[in-house]
Design a protein around this motif. Structure first.
Motif, PDB file in Angstrom:
ATOM      1  N   GLN A 192       0.853  -1.200   0.000  1.00 17.42           N
ATOM      2  CA  GLN A 192       0.000   0.000   0.000  1.00 17.42           C
ATOM      3  C   GLN A 192       0.878   1.236   0.000  1.00 17.42           C
ATOM      4  N   SER A 193       2.091   1.086   0.518  1.00 17.95           N
ATOM      5  CA  SER A 193       3.147   2.105   0.433  1.00 17.95           C
ATOM      6  C   SER A 193       4.411   1.418   0.953  1.00 17.95           C
ATOM      7  N   PRO A 194       5.572   1.975   0.685  1.00 15.49           N
ATOM      8  CA  PRO A 194       6.797   1.313   1.165  1.00 15.49           C
ATOM      9  C   PRO A 194       7.083   1.649   2.627  1.00 15.49           C
ATOM     10  N   GLN A 195       6.068   2.001   3.394  1.00 18.45           N
ATOM     11  CA  GLN A 195       6.255   2.544   4.737  1.00 18.45           C
ATOM     12  C   GLN A 195       7.283   1.790   5.592  1.00 18.45           C
ATOM     13  N   THR A 196       7.075   0.495   5.804  1.00 12.41           N
ATOM     14  CA  THR A 196       7.980  -0.192   6.733  1.00 12.41           C
ATOM     15  C   THR A 196       9.380  -0.316   6.134  1.00 12.41           C
ATOM     16  N   PHE A 197       9.465  -0.453   4.813  1.00 12.46           N
ATOM     17  CA  PHE A 197      10.791  -0.574   4.198  1.00 12.46           C
ATOM     18  C   PHE A 197      11.601   0.705   4.361  1.00 12.46           C
ATOM     19  N   LYS A 198      10.916   1.849   4.199  1.00 15.91           N
ATOM     20  CA  LYS A 198      11.705   3.079   4.315  1.00 15.91           C
ATOM     21  C   LYS A 198      12.152   3.269   5.757  1.00 15.91           C
ATOM     22  N   GLN A 199      11.363   2.796   6.692  1.00  9.77           N
ATOM     23  CA  GLN A 199      11.787   2.882   8.088  1.00  9.77           C
ATOM     24  C   GLN A 199      12.972   1.938   8.342  1.00  9.77           C
ATOM     25  N   PHE A 216      -0.345   0.328  -4.069  1.00  8.05           N
ATOM     26  CA  PHE A 216      -1.527  -0.433  -4.487  1.00  8.05           C
ATOM     27  C   PHE A 216      -2.522  -0.505  -3.339  1.00  8.05           C
ATOM     28  N   ARG A 217      -3.721  -0.051  -3.558  1.00 14.80           N
ATOM     29  CA  ARG A 217      -4.734  -0.140  -2.498  1.00 14.80           C
ATOM     30  C   ARG A 217      -6.045  -0.621  -3.093  1.00 14.80           C
ATOM     31  N   ASP A 218      -6.557  -1.680  -2.515  1.00 14.27           N
ATOM     32  CA  ASP A 218      -7.794  -2.255  -3.031  1.00 14.27           C
ATOM     33  C   ASP A 218      -8.986  -1.613  -2.328  1.00 14.27           C
ATOM     34  N   THR A 230       0.876   6.613  -7.780  1.00 17.13           N
ATOM     35  CA  THR A 230       2.299   6.861  -7.558  1.00 17.13           C
ATOM     36  C   THR A 230       2.511   7.864  -6.437  1.00 17.13           C
ATOM     37  N   GLN A 231       3.492   7.568  -5.600  1.00 18.47           N
ATOM     38  CA  GLN A 231       3.872   8.506  -4.539  1.00 18.47           C
ATOM     39  C   GLN A 231       5.310   8.960  -4.745  1.00 18.47           C
ATOM     40  N   ILE A 232       5.592  10.195  -4.321  1.00 14.08           N
ATOM     41  CA  ILE A 232       6.989  10.575  -4.093  1.00 14.08           C
ATOM     42  C   ILE A 232       7.183  10.297  -2.611  1.00 14.08           C
ATOM     43  N   ARG A 455      -5.072   7.059  12.954  1.00 15.18           N
ATOM     44  CA  ARG A 455      -5.578   8.033  12.000  1.00 15.18           C
ATOM     45  C   ARG A 455      -4.649   8.113  10.766  1.00 15.18           C
ATOM     46  N   HIS A 456      -3.348   8.093  10.996  1.00 15.40           N
ATOM     47  CA  HIS A 456      -2.415   8.104   9.860  1.00 15.40           C
ATOM     48  C   HIS A 456      -1.984   6.661   9.587  1.00 15.40           C
ATOM     49  N   HIS A 457      -1.063   6.130  10.340  1.00 16.42           N
ATOM     50  CA  HIS A 457      -0.776   4.704  10.343  1.00 16.42           C
ATOM     51  C   HIS A 457      -0.120   4.365  11.671  1.00 16.42           C
ATOM     52  N   PRO A 458       0.005   3.080  12.000  1.00 20.15           N
ATOM     53  CA  PRO A 458       0.413   2.721  13.372  1.00 20.15           C
ATOM     54  C   PRO A 458       1.876   3.029  13.697  1.00 20.15           C
ATOM     55  N   GLY A 506       0.125  15.697   0.227  1.00 16.93           N
ATOM     56  CA  GLY A 506       1.159  14.899   0.875  1.00 16.93           C
ATOM     57  C   GLY A 506       0.840  14.730   2.343  1.00 16.93           C
ATOM     58  N   GLY A 507       1.397  13.683   2.911  1.00 17.13           N
ATOM     59  CA  GLY A 507       1.172  13.477   4.340  1.00 17.13           C
ATOM     60  C   GLY A 507       2.265  12.609   4.909  1.00 17.13           C
ATOM     61  N   GLY A 508       2.561  12.826   6.175  1.00 13.85           N
ATOM     62  CA  GLY A 508       3.592  12.006   6.804  1.00 13.85           C
ATOM     63  C   GLY A 508       3.616  12.239   8.289  1.00 13.85           C
ATOM     64  N   SER A 509       4.670  11.719   8.907  1.00 17.36           N
ATOM     65  CA  SER A 509       4.744  11.835  10.352  1.00 17.36           C
ATOM     66  C   SER A 509       6.160  11.572  10.842  1.00 17.36           C
ATOM     67  N   ILE A 510       6.394  11.976  12.083  1.00 14.21           N
ATOM     68  CA  ILE A 510       7.561  11.517  12.820  1.00 14.21           C
ATOM     69  C   ILE A 510       7.179  10.135  13.346  1.00 14.21           C
ATOM     70  N   ARG A 511       8.124   9.206  13.307  1.00 16.78           N
ATOM     71  CA  ARG A 511       7.768   7.820  13.610  1.00 16.78           C
ATOM     72  C   ARG A 511       8.163   7.412  15.024  1.00 16.78           C
ATOM     73  N   ILE A 512       7.496   6.378  15.463  1.00 20.11           N
ATOM     74  CA  ILE A 512       7.936   5.705  16.684  1.00 20.11           C
ATOM     75  C   ILE A 512       9.215   4.946  16.315  1.00 20.11           C
ATOM     76  N   GLY A 552       9.077  11.011   7.986  1.00 27.57           N
ATOM     77  CA  GLY A 552       9.028  11.145   6.538  1.00 27.57           C
ATOM     78  C   GLY A 552       7.694  11.651   6.052  1.00 27.57           C
ATOM     79  N   ILE A 553       7.539  11.535   4.755  1.00 27.68           N
ATOM     80  CA  ILE A 553       6.330  12.066   4.113  1.00 27.68           C
ATOM     81  C   ILE A 553       6.177  11.383   2.760  1.00 27.68           C
ATOM     82  N   ALA A 554       4.962  11.334   2.262  1.00 28.09           N
ATOM     83  CA  ALA A 554       4.758  10.857   0.892  1.00 28.09           C
ATOM     84  C   ALA A 554       3.794  11.813   0.191  1.00 28.09           C
ATOM     85  N   TYR A 555       4.139  12.164  -1.028  1.00 25.40           N
ATOM     86  CA  TYR A 555       3.276  13.025  -1.838  1.00 25.40           C
ATOM     87  C   TYR A 555       2.505  12.174  -2.833  1.00 25.40           C
TER      88      TYR A 555
END
Ligand code: ASP
Length: 612
Positions: A192-199, A216-218, A230-232, A455-458, A506-512, A552-555
Motif C-alpha cells: 500500500q506504500s513502502p512505509q515499513t521498508f523506508k523505516q 496499491f490499495r484495493d 504513484t507517490q513521491i 488516524r495516519h498509520h500505526p 502529501g502526508g507524513g509523520s515523525i515515527r515511533i 518522513g512524508i509521501a506526496y
C-alpha cells in the motif's frame, strides 16, 4: 537516417534547407492539383506541400489519417502563415515520400477537440496519447518527476527501490494479493506504500531515502482514485517535525518554480488540525478564500473543551437550533440580494443525500444595515445583528446556517462553503495556496469495531508530551457513546499533511522508533502480542538494533500533477489509467485465468457459478 528534424523544429531561418521528416498524417487537404498534409510527431506539426508531379504516386498509394510517412523536401517560407503553431511560418515542399506504415481509420479524430468519448479514448489509449492535450499532461508529469528528483538528489537523498511482493498486513485499505506458486496456499501482498521498508532503511543508516513509487490499495473506488497510484515517498533520520516541513516545503517550491515558473517566496502557512476543523470544517481547507465558519453551537472539542455552547441562539424557542448538537454559519459575501428562488435552490442543495441536511436557515444582511431572515419569527433584529457580528458578516452578505449532528453538520457547512466559493469564483484555477495542517489526532474511533484505529498509520509517533497519556491509560472504550471523553481522543500525533487548494497532496509523520512504544501502539489498536509479532515482528526486531529517530512524508504524485495541470482528474495525468470500476479497458483486465494456471497456483475458485 529516418529524419533530419522533428515536426516541431523548422523555422523561417531554415528556408532553403533539404530536410527529411517522419511522422503521422494528421490531416489531408486537396486544393486542385495540390495536396497539403499536416505531419505530426511528439514535437509538433509541420505543413507539407505535395505538388502536381506527385499526384500519380499519391493516387497509386492513397494516404490516410495516421499513416506513418517519411518525406524529403525543401523548407520554404509560407505565404499564408499560421500564427498558432511554432512552425507556422514555413512549409516543406515535398520531393519524395515513402509510406513507412499504414493505419486503419482511427476510432476518433486525433486532435485537440476530439470526437471520441471517454470509454473509446481509454480503449484506444495509445491513440489518445498522441493527442496534444494528453501529451501535454504526460510531459507535465515528467517535469514534476524530474524537478522532484533533482531537488532530492541535491539534498543527498538516495533513490532506493523496495519490493513489490511483500507480506499482507492490512491496516487501512485492503491489500491486493498475489498467490505464490512455489508456496502453495500462501500469498504475497502488493505494498500500500513502502512505509515499513523506508523505516528499515533508516535503521540501516541510509538517512535520506526517496522513491517515485507505485502503491496499491484495493479500495472501493471513489471518484478520482486509482487502485495503483504513484507517490513521491521520502524518509529522513535525525529529524524533528520542523526539519521535515522545511525540507519538503523546499521541494514543492522547487517544483512550482521549475514546472510552472512560479516563485513562492513566503513560508507555507501552518495550521493545526483543530483550527482547520473549527474554522473550515475540513482537514484540508481551501484557503484561497476566507468565509470561515462561525461556531454558534458545537460539540467539537477544541483545546480539550467544548467552546461553543450557543449563547447567541439559545432561548428563542426555535426547536431546530435547540435540539441540534451543532449550529454553524458562514457569511457569504455580496449575495444578500439572492432571490427566493436562489435560496430555495440552495436549500435543496443542502438536502441532497450527499450533504444530508434537513434545511438551510439564512439571514440577509441588507446594505442599509437591516436584517431579514428565514427565522424572523424567533429572532428579533438585535439578535440577528449579534449573530451577524459573530459571523463577521458585512452589509450585503448573506449568512447561511446549518444545524444537526456535529460531524455531519460540520462536513455539510464545509461543503457549502466550497460550493459557494466555487459559484462566486473564489477558487481560481491559476491561484495556488499551500498549507501545512499539523497536530492530527493520533487515534480515530471506529464504531464498527468499538476500538481505536490509527488516524495516519500505526508507526506515527504521538506528540512527545502526549506519550504519557497513551502509556498511562487503558485503551479499552467502556462507553462507546462517550468515546470523546476517553483520554485517547485528545492525543495528538506528530503528523502533518500538505494541502494545496483544498487537496491533500502529501502526508507524513515523525515515527515511533522504540520497540516498547511501538508495542504499546499496536496494543492500543487492539492487536494482540501474537498478532503484532506475526505482522510486524521484523520491524519490532529491527528497532532493537539501534533505530535512529526518523520521520518522513509521501506526496500523491498523480494528484499533484493534476492540480499543477489545472485538472480535476488524476486519470488525465497517467499514461495508462484504470477506469472508475478499476478496470483497464484497453487490456480488458482484470480477467479470468485458465485452469492450468489455477492448478499451478493450487487455487480452486469458489465462484464457479459466477458468469464471466
Ligand atoms: N506511507 C504514508 C502514506 O502512504 C506516508 C508517510 O507516512 O510517509 O500515507
Amino acid at each position: 537516417m529516418y529524419r533530419t528534424h522533428t515536426c516541431g523544429e523548422l523555422r523561417k531561418s531554415d528556408a532553403g534547407k533539404e530536410i527529411t521528416l517522419a511522422g503521422w498524417v494528421q490531416t489531408i487537404r486537396k486544393f486542385g492539383a495540390i495536396t497539403f498534409i499536416d505531419l505530426r510527431d511528439r514535437y509538433g506539426i509541420t505543413q507539407l506541400l505535395f505538388g502536381e508531379e506527385l499526384n500519380d504516386q499519391l493516387s497509386a498509394s492513397p494516404l490516410g489519417r495516421e499513416f506513418v510517412l517519411q518525406v524529403k523536401g525543401t523548407v520554404s517560407e509560407r505565404s499564408n502563415k499560421n500564427p498558432n503553431i511554432p512552425t507556422g511560418d514555413i512549409e516543406v515542399k515535398i520531393g519524395s515520400f515513402k509510406v513507412l506504415n499504414k493505419s486503419v481509420t482511427p476510432p476518433f479524430t486525433i486532435q485537440d477537440d476530439t470526437d471520441g468519448g471517454d470509454d473509446l479514448r481509454m480503449k484506444f489509449r495509445y491513440l489518445d496519447l498522441r493527442r496534444n492535450e494528453v501529451k501535454k499532461n504526460i510531459e507535465l508529469r515528467y517535469s514534476v518527476n524530474r524537478a522532484a528528483r533533482n531537488y532530492l538528489h541535491e539534498k543527498n537523498f538516495m533513490d532506493i527501490e523496495t519490493p513489490f511482493l511483500i507480506k499482507s498486513t492490512p491496516e487501512g485499505a485492503r491489500d491486493f494479493v498475489v498467490p505464490s506458486r512455489m508456496n502453495a496456499g500462501q500469498f504475497y501482498a502488493l505494498p500500500q506504500s513502502p512505509q515499513t521498508f523506508k523505516q528499515l532503511l533508516m535503521v540501516s543508516g541510509y538517512d535520506r531515502y526517496y522513491q517515485v513509487v507505485k502503491c496499491f490499495r484495493d479500495e472501493d473506488l471513489r471518484a478520482d482514485r486509482q487502485p495503483e497510484f504513484t507517490q513521491i515517498d521520502c524518509e529522513m533520520s535525525f529529524v524533528e517535525q520542523d526539519d521535515i516541513l522545511n525540507m519538503f516545503e523546499g521541494m514543492i517550491k522547487h517544483i512550482f518554480q521549475e514546472v510552472k515558473g512560479i516563485e513562492i517566496k513566503e513560508k507555507v502557512q501552518r495550521m493545526t488540525w483543530e483550527d482547520a476543523m473549527w474554522n473550515y470544517g475540513n482537514d484540508k481547507p481551501d484557503i484561497r478564500f476566507e468565509m470561515k465558519i462561525a461556531n454558534l453551537k458545537s460539540a467539537f472539542l477544541k483545546d480539550g473543551k467544548i467552546q461553543a455552547t450557543g449563547e447567541l441562539i439559545n432561548n428563542a424557542n426555535f426547536n431546530v437550533f435547540d435540539k441540534a448538537e451543532t449550529v454553524v454559519a458562514i457569511a457569504v459575501p455580496g449575495i444578500a440580494e439572492y432571490s427566493r428562488k436562489q435560496t430555495d435552490e440552495l436549500t435543496e442543495w443542502v438536502k441532497r443525500p450527499q450533504i444530508g441536511m434537513q434545511g438551510l436557515v439564512y439571514i440577509k444582511c441588507a446594505a442599509d444595515g437591516t436584517y431579514k431572515s428565514s427565522v424572523d419569527k424567533f429572532y428579533d433584529s438585535s439578535r440577528l445583528e449579534a449573530i451577524a457580528k459573530f459571523a463577521h458578516a458585512r452589509p450585503g452578505d448573506m449568512i447561511f446556517i446549518l444545524a444537526g449532528a456535529e460531524e455531519r453538520t460540520r462536513k455539510a457547512i464545509s461543503e457549502l462553503r466550497l460550493e459557494m466559493g466555487q459559484r462566486l469564483g473564489f477558487r481560481k484555477k491559476d491561484e495556488f495556496k499551500l498549507l501545512w495542517v499539523l497536530d492530527f489526532p493520533l487515534f480515530e474511533y471506529s464504531p464498527d469495531d468499538n476500538r481505536w484505529v490509527a488516524r495516519h498509520h500505526p508507526f506515527t509517533a504521538p506528540k512527545p508530551d502526549h506519550i504519557e497519556i497513551m502509556i498511562n491509560n487503558n485503551p479499552v472504550i467502556e462507553n462507546a457513546a462517550e468515546y470523546l471523553k476517553h483520554p485517547y481522543s485528545n492525543i495528538k500525533a506528530n503528523a502533518y499533511d500538505m494541502v494545496l487548494n483544498g487537496n491533500e497532496i502529501g502526508g507524513g509523520s515523525i515515527r515511533i522508533f522504540q520497540r516498547d512504544l511501538q508495542e504499546k501502539m499496536f496494543a492500543a489498536l487492539g492487536m494482540s502480542k501474537e498478532e503484532s509479532l506475526h505482522k510486524f515482528g521484523f520491524l519490532l526486531g529491527a528497532f532493537e538494533y539501534g533505530a535512529p529517530p526518523h520521520g518522513g512524508i509521501a506526496y500523491g504524485f498523480d494528484r499533484l500533477c493534476a492540480i499543477l495541470g489545472g485538472s480535476e482528474s488524476i486519470r488525465d495525468f497517467i499514461a495508462f489509467p484504470k477506469n472508475n470500476s478499476g478496470r483497464d479497458v484497453m487490456l480488458d483486465a482484470p480477467s479470468t485465468i485458465d485452469e492450468t494456471q489455477l492448478e499451478e497456483l493450487s487455487i480452486q475458485l469458489r465462484t464457479q457459478d459466477l458468469k464471466f
